[in-house]
Design a protein around this motif. Structure first.
Motif, PDB file in Angstrom:
ATOM      1  N   TYR A 127       7.609  -1.791  14.067  1.00 43.52           N
ATOM      2  CA  TYR A 127       7.636  -0.475  13.540  1.00 43.52           C
ATOM      3  C   TYR A 127       6.834  -0.503  12.446  1.00 43.52           C
ATOM      4  O   TYR A 127       6.321  -1.383  11.541  1.00 43.52           O
ATOM      5  N   ARG A 128       5.980   0.553  12.217  1.00 39.62           N
ATOM      6  CA  ARG A 128       4.951   0.954  11.306  1.00 39.62           C
ATOM      7  C   ARG A 128       4.944   2.363  10.700  1.00 39.62           C
ATOM      8  O   ARG A 128       4.496   3.140  11.701  1.00 39.62           O
ATOM      9  N   ARG A 129       5.177   2.553   9.676  1.00 41.97           N
ATOM     10  CA  ARG A 129       5.226   4.081   9.191  1.00 41.97           C
ATOM     11  C   ARG A 129       3.651   4.513   8.873  1.00 41.97           C
ATOM     12  O   ARG A 129       3.469   5.002   7.838  1.00 41.97           O
ATOM     13  N   ASP A 130       2.842   4.397   9.864  1.00 41.77           N
ATOM     14  CA  ASP A 130       1.707   4.653   9.936  1.00 41.77           C
ATOM     15  C   ASP A 130       1.533   6.113  10.152  1.00 41.77           C
ATOM     16  O   ASP A 130       2.521   6.849  10.785  1.00 41.77           O
ATOM     17  N   ASN A 131       0.326   6.874  10.082  1.00 43.61           N
ATOM     18  CA  ASN A 131       0.243   8.087  10.507  1.00 43.61           C
ATOM     19  C   ASN A 131       0.122   8.119  11.964  1.00 43.61           C
ATOM     20  O   ASN A 131      -1.001   7.586  12.701  1.00 43.61           O
TER      21      ASN A 131
END
Lengths: 490, 490
Positions: free
Chosen positions: B131-135
């Motif tokens: 999980y990554r809160r990337d764009n």
């Protein structure tokens, strides 16, 4: 201060310390997994894979597709679906953007998926982890992160045909997993509601009385009755009438008899449920699985969304202590009576209203499904296999050398085996001892060892030894051409 | 107000509304998955299963075990491992108890697992979502929830043997998935660091200059140089010297040549890296995979924890627009040059210090591993198969009836097929039309249909039709005894 407040303070302080670099750069971490969760080691994974293979094969045999959904949903997607259990939902921190929660089961995401994609019929399975901030009981197989294995049939069909298939699936899976004797309890939400009505339970108390009845496999009738009368304000007379009904068990005959019960037959709902129950049993007879299925009026699964038939599979076996006791997942309940554990290993039912809750126009998609209580099954399998050696790799051959300076030959042969589709390993040392190499085979269960030596290389052969019997054969070893002979000997 | 603040306010208001029961009980939900996530439909799952099977078979062929870890870790476990990227970590809400975060990759949980269980050598794979809160850039295959497929070898071994096996694995998987031509770039963190040193980069700027070099496959040299000089304060001379090195590509010959490079050979680190690079290429020659491997001094993977060899596999193919462009997961980078996308599909390297960060005594466990960029591969496969019909079930036979009132016969035969291990379905209607049943076969690709009719039942046979050719055979149909004949015809 409560224990959890203390834990929290400690965690904050440790984090602060970690940020400060603490201990000369060597940070002291609390080396653990989050509360209620666990790692799976290779042996546990091998068992898990075996169990999943059995279950997935069954789902595929019944023509199911599979889908997957994200581990988190918009918080509002889960709101209002789980009643009192909503407090157990994991929320994500508000880091800007949407408010998210970890999925609590696979059923609500499935209903969301159907509504979102306007799907009106599908037969799908979904195997994935779900999350509940419950009080964990790890030794009893109850975790905060655990697998669910769900099979559901959505669509407008003739009554009880898909419902019967769900029960057939439970029967097949529990038989194949060979967990010992089991039985499947069946009831119907409409029969329960009808029974409450004719026993004089006020409408607004149906759900709460239902959840008390749900405790009957963990509590004595006296205690259940007490809760109904003293805590929930039911009259003693109503409770006693319920007590009579919920002690009833049977098959199609019981459904037939209750259809003529002077009191119960006054409820239209109960009659509809009983008629369907008869129909269900007729299909179960065709499937030849009535030996394990019991119509049991005390079965009252907790979840709000059930609208029709409900069921739950229970193992009959008496487990020895230390017992990994029942996983109480998906509303599946468990019972303990003086050291003897009887555990629910599957459960489900019909939920015709859930998809409609997500549809802007409230269009309903009737659904029926079953969830296999896989964590409980893992625990039982682990216990069964705890003494046994379980292989955690599938390696067929170890490529070894009897003398020094043969790393290149080992690498070349190993690569040829890989290219021929053979599962092969070598030790990552330039000059490993032969004994070390043979020990590796014995420890990990590799059945064959290909032993390279100066003489064999000159002769253009490779010695292949069966590790268990110590039998040896000399195989022609011309790196590419003879590879297939090598394969056939493996 | 920013857009995300507005989203948030809306979500809060909608939740409040939902709590109030809004719209006469029919709640209006925003029917969507969380930002940056998606559902997998049955066709996507069929493709995913196919890709996973290829990858897992390869991992097993190389003798790997598998493990699993929880989706969340203690927040402090992830602290200080990802440098600047830490801001992309999803935290869970503080609901009392421990502070938790969703895993950002599988490597840090693996290192935590090794340290926690005091494991000093293991060869394992792990396939799971991170999980990554990337764009997110969904059309380009970049998600906030995505799969990683990691294979790692931990243990104190002779140099470059496990490293070479990791490259062999990448070579095998990309060849088997048949994604078109590819090449694998290889470099070494020590060569990069040595190069920076001899070019006059101050020690404290190694990491930041390294991350600028990492952009070379997305940016022109001029722009990279600009960033080094103007943003990061490097001298023009130093930048130019770096520019000369990072334009070099080759094989074992290049490593040999650089070992005698007057400047670079002054760095002990660089020499150690170059010596290992030569050794690595000698093993790759034995594995016969040097045709696809390039020693490329511009390769500089972002993650902090690499200590030795690093590598990255790139597809050479020119993709057509609309292109699902590279997933930038696990530090895997992607390049775009005027509509032509060239994507990283695998990457990894050696990280000998990470496990020691978790060990109370700082004991190191050398590790090397590779991560397959599976989302990118899914996108390519989906694109390849978008026009084709992909079967989403494995059903072999549909049990159909030509006349009315044969539901019981259909149920009985279907159950017998299931019991014999045959994948079978029936329509859940009492009296479906034959045409409807045949259409179901054609839509879902079921190859055979068993047609029951009054006459056939009297004769004790069942008609089996090949849906594609319409050929029919009449099989003896004595429910139990003849089942095997039926099986053999399927």
């Amino acid at each position: 201060m409560t224990v959890s407040q203390i834990d929290e303070e400690v965690a904050k302080l440790l984090e602060l310390k970690a940020q400060l670099g603490g201990d000369d750069g060597k940070q002291t971490f609390v080396l653990k997994t989050a509360k209620g969760t666990r790692d799976y080691n290779p042996k546990q994974m091998a068992i898990r894979e075996k169990v999943f293979n059995t279950i997935v094969s069954c789902f595929k045999r019944h023509g199911a597709e599979t889908i997957d959904t994200p581990v988190f949903e918009l918080k509002e997607t889960l709101t209002g679906k789980y009643g009192e259990d909503s407090k157990l939902i994991y929320d994500l921190k508000d880091q800007g953007g949407e408010l998210l929660s970890l999925r609590y089961d696979l059923t609500v995401p499935f209903a969301r998926y159907l509504a979102m994609n306007k799907i009106t019929n599908i037969k799908r399975y979904h195997i994935a982890k779900v999350y509940r901030r419950d009080n964990p009981a790890m030794t009893r197989g109850r975790y905060r992160e655990f697998y669910q294995c769900d099979f559901d049939i959505a669509g407008q069909y003739d009554p009880m045909i898909p419902d019967a298939e769900c029960l057939k699936i439970v029967y097949e899976i529990l038989s194949e997993l060979d967990l010992g004797d089991f039985h499947i309890k069946v009831n119907d939400r409409r029969i329960l509601d009808g029974m409450f009505a004719v026993c004089g339970v006020p409408d607004e108390k149906f759900r709460t009385i239902c959840s008390t009845v749900d405790k009957l496999d963990k509590m004595l009738w006296e205690d259940v009755k007490n809760e109904m009368v003293k805590e929930k304000g039911l009259t003693e007379e109503a409770a006693d009438q319920i007590g009579e009904y919920v002690s009833m068990q049977g098959g199609m005959d019981l459904a037939e008899r209750l259809l003529h019960d002077p009191k119960l037959s006054q409820s239209k709902q109960a009659c509809a449920g009983l008629t369907d129950m008869k129909q269900l049993f007729s299909y179960l007879q065709l499937f030849q699985i009535t030996d394990k299925v019991v119509f049991d009026l005390s079965l009252a699964r907790g979840l709000d969304y059930y609208t029709g038939v409900i069921y739950e599979a229970v193992l009959c076996q008496t487990l020895q202590a230390p017992t990994p006791a029942p996983a109480e997942q998906n509303g599946a309940v468990s019972g303990e009576e003086g050291g003897v554990s009887v555990g629910s290993v599957a459960g489900g039912g019909r939920y015709d209203g859930l998809v409609g809750m997500f549809d802007p126009k409230g269009r309903k998609v009737p659904c029926v499904g079953v969830s296999i209580g896989i964590e409980r099954i893992f625990s039982i399998m682990e216990q069964k296999l705890s003494a046994e050696k379980v292989r955690t790799t599938e390696t067929q051959v170890l490529v070894a050398s009897a003398q020094k300076n043969l790393l290149e030959e080992r690498l070349r042969l190993t690569a040829e085996l890989w290219n021929a589709g053979i599962k092969a390993e070598l030790l990552y040392k330039k000059n490993p001892k032969l004994l070390t190499q043979l020990q590796h085979c014995e420890e990990t269960g590799i059945p064959l060892v290909a032993i390279l030596g100066e003489q064999e290389l000159k002769d253009g052969v490779v010695k292949v030894r069966n590790v268990a019997t110590r039998e040896e054969v000399r195989k022609l070893y011309k790196f590419a051409a003879e590879i297939n002979k090598f394969v056939s000997c493996c």
